[in-house]
Design a protein around this motif. Structure first.
Motif, PDB file in Angstrom:
ATOM      1  N   GLU A  68       0.829  -1.209   0.000  1.00  0.00           N
ATOM      2  CA  GLU A  68       0.000   0.000   0.000  1.00  0.00           C
ATOM      3  C   GLU A  68       0.863   1.259   0.000  1.00  0.00           C
ATOM      4  OE1 GLU A  68      -2.536  -0.540   3.394  1.00  0.00           O
ATOM      5  OE2 GLU A  68      -3.876  -1.901   2.303  1.00  0.00           O
ATOM      6  N   THR A  69       1.906   1.269   0.797  1.00  0.00           N
ATOM      7  CA  THR A  69       2.765   2.452   0.905  1.00  0.00           C
ATOM      8  C   THR A  69       3.422   2.796  -0.428  1.00  0.00           C
ATOM      9  OG1 THR A  69       3.206   2.003   3.237  1.00  0.00           O
ATOM     10  CG2 THR A  69       4.774   3.433   2.071  1.00  0.00           C
ATOM     11  N   PHE A  70       3.948   1.776  -1.104  1.00  0.00           N
ATOM     12  CA  PHE A  70       4.660   2.013  -2.358  1.00  0.00           C
ATOM     13  C   PHE A  70       3.783   1.805  -3.591  1.00  0.00           C
ATOM     14  CE2 PHE A  70       8.089   1.034   0.652  1.00  0.00           C
ATOM     15  CZ  PHE A  70       8.877   2.151   0.458  1.00  0.00           C
ATOM     16  N   GLN A  71       2.511   1.478  -3.358  1.00  0.00           N
ATOM     17  CA  GLN A  71       1.548   1.232  -4.437  1.00  0.00           C
ATOM     18  C   GLN A  71       2.101   0.200  -5.415  1.00  0.00           C
ATOM     19  OE1 GLN A  71       0.698   5.160  -5.926  1.00  0.00           O
ATOM     20  NE2 GLN A  71      -0.676   5.586  -4.231  1.00  0.00           N
ATOM     21  N   LEU A  72       2.559  -0.911  -4.849  1.00  0.00           N
ATOM     22  CA  LEU A  72       3.141  -2.002  -5.622  1.00  0.00           C
ATOM     23  C   LEU A  72       2.474  -3.310  -5.219  1.00  0.00           C
ATOM     24  CD1 LEU A  72       6.917  -1.171  -5.161  1.00  0.00           C
ATOM     25  CD2 LEU A  72       5.545  -0.744  -7.199  1.00  0.00           C
ATOM     26  N   ASP A  73       2.471  -4.243  -6.130  1.00  0.00           N
ATOM     27  CA  ASP A  73       1.969  -5.573  -5.819  1.00  0.00           C
ATOM     28  C   ASP A  73       3.142  -6.534  -5.882  1.00  0.00           C
ATOM     29  OD1 ASP A  73       0.395  -7.781  -5.363  1.00  0.00           O
ATOM     30  OD2 ASP A  73      -0.195  -7.978  -7.466  1.00  0.00           O
ATOM     31  N   PHE A  74       3.696  -6.879  -4.723  1.00  0.00           N
ATOM     32  CA  PHE A  74       4.830  -7.789  -4.718  1.00  0.00           C
ATOM     33  C   PHE A  74       4.696  -8.860  -3.645  1.00  0.00           C
ATOM     34  CE2 PHE A  74       6.009  -4.283  -1.982  1.00  0.00           C
ATOM     35  CZ  PHE A  74       6.603  -4.885  -0.891  1.00  0.00           C
ATOM     36  N   PHE A  75       3.486  -9.074  -3.165  1.00  0.00           N
ATOM     37  CA  PHE A  75       3.256 -10.038  -2.102  1.00  0.00           C
ATOM     38  C   PHE A  75       3.787 -11.419  -2.466  1.00  0.00           C
ATOM     39  CE2 PHE A  75       0.633 -13.079   0.259  1.00  0.00           C
ATOM     40  CZ  PHE A  75       0.873 -12.645   1.546  1.00  0.00           C
ATOM     41  N   ASP A  98      11.452   1.788 -10.224  1.00  0.00           N
ATOM     42  CA  ASP A  98      12.179   2.202 -11.438  1.00  0.00           C
ATOM     43  C   ASP A  98      11.447   1.739 -12.690  1.00  0.00           C
ATOM     44  OD1 ASP A  98      14.114   3.381  -9.859  1.00  0.00           O
ATOM     45  OD2 ASP A  98      15.575   1.756 -10.120  1.00  0.00           O
ATOM     46  N   ASN A  99      10.948   0.500 -12.669  1.00  0.00           N
ATOM     47  CA  ASN A  99      10.201  -0.031 -13.824  1.00  0.00           C
ATOM     48  C   ASN A  99       8.897   0.707 -14.045  1.00  0.00           C
ATOM     49  OD1 ASN A  99      12.117  -1.936 -14.505  1.00  0.00           O
ATOM     50  ND2 ASN A  99      11.152  -3.573 -13.331  1.00  0.00           N
ATOM     51  N   ASN A 100       8.222   1.082 -12.959  1.00  0.00           N
ATOM     52  CA  ASN A 100       6.968   1.811 -13.071  1.00  0.00           C
ATOM     53  C   ASN A 100       7.186   3.211 -13.639  1.00  0.00           C
ATOM     54  OD1 ASN A 100       5.488  -0.324 -12.125  1.00  0.00           O
ATOM     55  ND2 ASN A 100       5.146   0.534 -10.099  1.00  0.00           N
ATOM     56  N   SER A 101       8.339   3.808 -13.342  1.00  0.00           N
ATOM     57  CA  SER A 101       8.603   5.160 -13.856  1.00  0.00           C
ATOM     58  C   SER A 101       8.917   5.141 -15.344  1.00  0.00           C
ATOM     59  CB  SER A 101       9.733   5.815 -13.063  1.00  0.00           C
ATOM     60  OG  SER A 101      10.962   5.158 -13.323  1.00  0.00           O
ATOM     61  N   LEU A 102       9.293   3.973 -15.861  1.00  0.00           N
ATOM     62  CA  LEU A 102       9.595   3.844 -17.293  1.00  0.00           C
ATOM     63  C   LEU A 102       8.328   3.712 -18.129  1.00  0.00           C
ATOM     64  CD1 LEU A 102      12.602   1.355 -17.149  1.00  0.00           C
ATOM     65  CD2 LEU A 102      12.697   3.828 -17.478  1.00  0.00           C
ATOM     66  N   VAL A 103       7.238   3.311 -17.478  1.00  0.00           N
ATOM     67  CA  VAL A 103       5.991   3.079 -18.210  1.00  0.00           C
ATOM     68  C   VAL A 103       5.292   4.364 -18.545  1.00  0.00           C
ATOM     69  CG1 VAL A 103       3.742   1.942 -18.090  1.00  0.00           C
ATOM     70  CG2 VAL A 103       5.738   0.859 -17.102  1.00  0.00           C
TER      71      VAL A 103
END
Length: 103
Positions: A68-75, A98-103
């Motif tokens: 939730e904090t980083f708005q990522l799904d890595f569970f 970093d990958n999300n910023s490339l999108v």
């Protein structure tokens, strides 16, 4: 450690410390929180005599809070690993950001 990584480290430390109810200063890059959670759960199970999985909720709460904090799904990224360090978490979060910023 670069600036963004240092910020991630501080956030991860706070989230881990809050969920595990320990001092954030006790959490360094090599802190193996899964090992800590296993020992904590084992201790609680021995004290109560119950072998409930509820004692492993700390792990799920940590991943949910970080997601939730980083708005990522890595569970699921660490489900096959038994020993995860804070450094592992930071590297994964940084690479996903970093990958999300490339999108």
């Amino acid at each position: 450690m670069r600036r963004g990584t240092l910020d991630i480290y501080q956030i991860v430390r706070v989230i881990l410390a809050r969920n595990l109810e320990i001092d954030p200063d006790a959490i360094d890059l090599e802190f193996k929180f899964h090992h800590f959670i296993d020992r904590l759960a084992e201790h609680r199970q021995n004290q109560t005599g119950y072998k409930d999985l509820i004692y492993y909720l700390e792990a799920a709460n940590i991943y949910i809070d970080l997601s939730e904090t980083f708005q990522l799904d890595f569970f699921a990224d660490f489900t096959d690993l038994t020993c995860i360090t804070v450094a592992d978490l930071i590297l994964l979060i940084q690479s996903k950001l970093d990958n999300n910023s490339l999108v």
